[in-house]
Motif scaffolding. Structure first.
Motif, short mmCIF file in Angstrom:
data_model
loop_
_atom_site.label_atom_id
_atom_site.label_comp_id
_atom_site.label_asym_id
_atom_site.label_seq_id
_atom_site.Cartn_x
_atom_site.Cartn_y
_atom_site.Cartn_z
N LEU A 67 -23.87 -22.46 -12.63
CA LEU A 67 -23.28 -23.86 -13.23
C LEU A 67 -23.79 -24.45 -14.36
CD1 LEU A 67 -20.89 -25.73 -13.05
CD2 LEU A 67 -22.14 -27.01 -11.01
N VAL A 68 -25.22 -24.46 -14.20
CA VAL A 68 -26.18 -24.86 -15.32
C VAL A 68 -25.97 -24.08 -16.48
CG1 VAL A 68 -28.52 -25.38 -16.00
CG2 VAL A 68 -27.70 -26.12 -13.65
N LEU A 69 -26.09 -22.77 -16.50
CA LEU A 69 -25.85 -21.81 -17.63
C LEU A 69 -24.38 -21.93 -18.11
CD1 LEU A 69 -27.64 -18.75 -16.29
CD2 LEU A 69 -28.42 -20.31 -17.72
N ARG A 70 -23.50 -22.08 -17.47
CA ARG A 70 -21.96 -22.29 -18.07
C ARG A 70 -22.12 -23.50 -18.66
NH1 ARG A 70 -16.81 -19.85 -15.18
NH2 ARG A 70 -17.56 -17.72 -14.45
N ALA A 71 -22.47 -24.75 -18.08
CA ALA A 71 -22.64 -25.92 -18.92
C ALA A 71 -23.11 -25.89 -20.34
CB ALA A 71 -23.45 -26.95 -18.03
N ALA A 72 -24.10 -25.05 -20.44
CA ALA A 72 -24.77 -24.57 -21.87
C ALA A 72 -23.61 -24.10 -22.58
CB ALA A 72 -26.11 -23.84 -21.68
N PHE A 73 -23.04 -22.92 -22.17
CA PHE A 73 -21.73 -22.27 -22.74
C PHE A 73 -20.75 -23.28 -23.08
CE2 PHE A 73 -21.89 -17.59 -22.60
CZ PHE A 73 -23.29 -17.30 -22.37
N ILE A 74 -20.51 -24.13 -22.36
CA ILE A 74 -19.36 -24.94 -22.75
C ILE A 74 -19.60 -25.97 -23.79
CG2 ILE A 74 -17.88 -27.01 -21.80
CD1 ILE A 74 -18.19 -25.49 -18.96
N ALA A 75 -20.96 -26.30 -23.64
CA ALA A 75 -21.42 -27.22 -24.84
C ALA A 75 -21.30 -26.68 -26.24
CB ALA A 75 -22.84 -27.79 -24.48
N GLY A 76 -21.79 -25.22 -25.96
CA GLY A 76 -21.78 -24.63 -27.47
C GLY A 76 -20.46 -24.37 -27.93
N GLY A 77 -19.59 -24.01 -26.75
CA GLY A 77 -18.19 -23.66 -27.12
C GLY A 77 -17.37 -24.88 -27.75
N ALA A 78 -17.76 -26.25 -27.22
CA ALA A 78 -17.01 -27.43 -27.68
C ALA A 78 -17.53 -27.60 -29.02
CB ALA A 78 -17.46 -28.41 -26.60
N ALA A 79 -18.78 -27.38 -29.42
CA ALA A 79 -19.34 -27.67 -30.90
C ALA A 79 -18.73 -26.82 -31.80
CB ALA A 79 -20.68 -27.57 -30.70
N LEU A 80 -18.39 -25.72 -31.36
CA LEU A 80 -17.76 -24.66 -32.25
C LEU A 80 -16.17 -25.10 -32.45
CD1 LEU A 80 -19.18 -20.96 -30.95
CD2 LEU A 80 -19.37 -22.17 -33.37
N VAL A 81 -15.77 -25.49 -31.59
CA VAL A 81 -14.19 -25.66 -31.52
C VAL A 81 -13.84 -26.99 -32.35
CG1 VAL A 81 -12.24 -26.57 -30.32
CG2 VAL A 81 -13.48 -24.62 -29.24
N ALA A 82 -15.05 -27.81 -32.12
CA ALA A 82 -14.88 -29.27 -33.12
C ALA A 82 -14.91 -28.98 -34.40
CB ALA A 82 -15.82 -30.11 -32.41
N GLN A 83 -15.92 -27.94 -34.85
CA GLN A 83 -16.33 -27.77 -36.23
C GLN A 83 -15.58 -26.60 -36.95
OE1 GLN A 83 -18.51 -29.49 -38.12
NE2 GLN A 83 -18.99 -30.69 -36.38
N PHE A 84 -15.16 -25.84 -35.98
CA PHE A 84 -14.34 -24.59 -37.02
C PHE A 84 -13.10 -24.32 -36.11
CE2 PHE A 84 -19.12 -24.02 -37.08
CZ PHE A 84 -19.21 -24.27 -38.45
N SER A 85 -12.00 -24.72 -36.57
CA SER A 85 -10.67 -24.28 -36.02
C SER A 85 -10.34 -22.82 -35.86
CB SER A 85 -9.50 -25.15 -36.52
OG SER A 85 -9.29 -24.81 -37.78
N TRP A 86 -10.80 -22.15 -36.74
CA TRP A 86 -10.76 -20.69 -36.92
C TRP A 86 -11.15 -19.86 -35.96
CZ3 TRP A 86 -15.39 -18.37 -37.01
CH2 TRP A 86 -16.46 -18.92 -37.40
N VAL A 87 -12.16 -20.59 -34.90
CA VAL A 87 -13.07 -19.89 -33.97
C VAL A 87 -11.77 -19.45 -32.86
CG1 VAL A 87 -13.40 -21.94 -32.35
CG2 VAL A 87 -14.97 -19.72 -32.63
N PHE A 88 -10.75 -20.30 -32.91
CA PHE A 88 -9.65 -19.91 -31.88
C PHE A 88 -9.10 -18.47 -32.15
CE2 PHE A 88 -9.28 -24.65 -31.74
CZ PHE A 88 -9.55 -24.76 -30.35
N PHE A 89 -9.08 -17.99 -33.36
CA PHE A 89 -8.63 -16.48 -33.76
C PHE A 89 -9.53 -15.56 -32.98
CE2 PHE A 89 -6.59 -18.42 -37.52
CZ PHE A 89 -5.05 -17.87 -37.24
N LEU A 90 -10.79 -15.85 -33.08
CA LEU A 90 -11.92 -15.06 -32.36
C LEU A 90 -11.82 -15.15 -31.07
CD1 LEU A 90 -15.05 -15.87 -34.43
CD2 LEU A 90 -13.46 -14.06 -34.65
N PHE A 91 -11.62 -16.26 -30.35
CA PHE A 91 -11.38 -16.36 -28.77
C PHE A 91 -10.26 -15.61 -28.49
CE2 PHE A 91 -13.95 -20.79 -28.22
CZ PHE A 91 -15.12 -20.04 -28.43
N GLY A 92 -9.21 -15.94 -29.21
CA GLY A 92 -7.80 -15.19 -28.84
C GLY A 92 -7.88 -13.79 -28.99
N ALA A 93 -8.51 -13.20 -30.03
CA ALA A 93 -8.81 -11.76 -30.33
C ALA A 93 -9.58 -11.01 -29.11
CB ALA A 93 -9.18 -11.47 -31.57
#
Length: 326
Positions: free
Chosen positions: A112-138
């Motif tokens: 859970l602690v490690l996932r929290a770090a992943f979530i924080a990083g993912g949220a920062a990417l999503v907030a700054q770069f909308s194109w990251v959804f193409f990468l997540f989707g692919a």
């Protein structure tokens, strides 16, 4: 969803209190967990998740609540796949049954602690770069295809392979070759040694990170709210220990689970690509939460039913052992 610092702090405090209560009520004394005990605690964690979803509905409306339930069910279903690997880890390290719940409890906390770090990083990417959804989707579509390919090839990992972090720890730190109750460290001949209990806890927690590589992008495909992403992951993971003992013996009967998970991941991958295209200005339809939640629930229900039917049919087709004449 507007979440204040106070709400974040309160939520984390409540989650910590629930984990502590779980430990002192059911996990403090090492013992073999019965199916009845596992069933009761599984029901408790599901009820708590439902209550939290109801709170979100009251606090912020149906949209956040729907996103939470969709994310929770997705993370819960993906976590079932984790249990296959957890069983392999328990077998590799020969964990006594009375200590398995302690291993899972602290392994899940590490995860859970490690996932929290992943979530924080993912949220920062999503907030700054909308194109990251193409990468997540692919990535999710590729993962879905990989799951189907593995399911059709009927490939089963019979051994657990230690990850690099775990290999580094066991190589650099001296350890004992047997368990010493629930102790993580012991002093032997003046040397401080780690026990297999600590190693297997780290194995559970760090291995879960590999599963987070597809589950975190999947839930970001359902909601971009970090608060909902975190709480859905937290409730899904905190009930994983009890689920291990409840359905551990039934996992081999879920023969179509990989197909169901691949459909869910592929569906969310397409949803992410459409969302990314919409954000880029393309006139494409977007998939709403009600449809997403409906697809997830239906796929899981169909997968479970067909798995049990196939397992029952296979069991009935097995020839009975011949009796030897006296």
């Amino acid at each position: 969803m507007d979440v204040s610092v106070t709400m974040w702090a309160t939520t984390i405090g409540v989650l910590i209190a629930l984990i502590v209560a779980d430990f002192f009520i059911g996990g403090r004394k090492p013992h073999e967990v019965s199916v009845k005990e596992a069933g009761i605690w599984t029901a408790v964690w599901i009820a708590l998740a439902a209550l939290f979803g109801g709170f979100l509905w009251w606090h912020s409306g149906g949209q956040p609540a729907g996103e939470f339930f969709a994310g929770y069910i997705t993370e819960k279903s993906l976590s079932v796949d984790n249990l296959f690997v957890f069983i392999l880890i328990m077998g590799k390290f020969a964990v006594p049954r009375i200590y398995q719940q302690r291993v899972l409890m602290f392994g899940v906390i590490i995860a859970l602690v490690l996932r929290a770090a992943f979530i924080a990083g993912g949220a920062a990417l999503v907030a700054q770069f909308s194109w990251v959804f193409f990468l997540f989707g692919a990535f999710l579509i590729w993962t879905a295809w990989k799951l189907i390919k593995e399911a059709r090839a009927d490939e089963e990992d019979e051994e657990f392979e230690e990850n690099r972090l775990l290999k580094s720890i066991t190589r650099r730190f001296p350890s004992t070759d047997r368990y010493h109750g629930t102790k993580l460290f012991i002093v032997e001949n003046g040397r401080r040694l780690i026990t297999p209990m600590l190693i297997v806890m780290l194995a559970i927690g760090t291995t879960d990170v590999l599963f987070a590589l597809d589950s975190i992008p999947a839930i970001f495909g359902l909601t971009q709210d970090p608060y909902i992403v975190f709480t859905a992951n937290a409730f899904a993971l905190m009930g994983l220990r009890q689920l291990y003992f409840l359905i551990g013996g039934l996992l081999k009967k879920l023969v179509h689970l990989s197909y169901g998970l691949s459909v869910i991941l592929g569906f969310i991958g397409v949803k992410l690509v459409l969302h990314a295209a919409h954000e880029a200005g393309a006139h494409v339809p977007e998939i709403g939460i009600p449809l997403s939640l409906g697809v997830i629930v239906v796929v899981l229900a169909v997968t479970t039913v067909t798995s049990l039917m196939a397992s029952r049919k296979a069991a009935g087709a097995e020839p009975e052992p011949q009796k030897l004449d006296a």
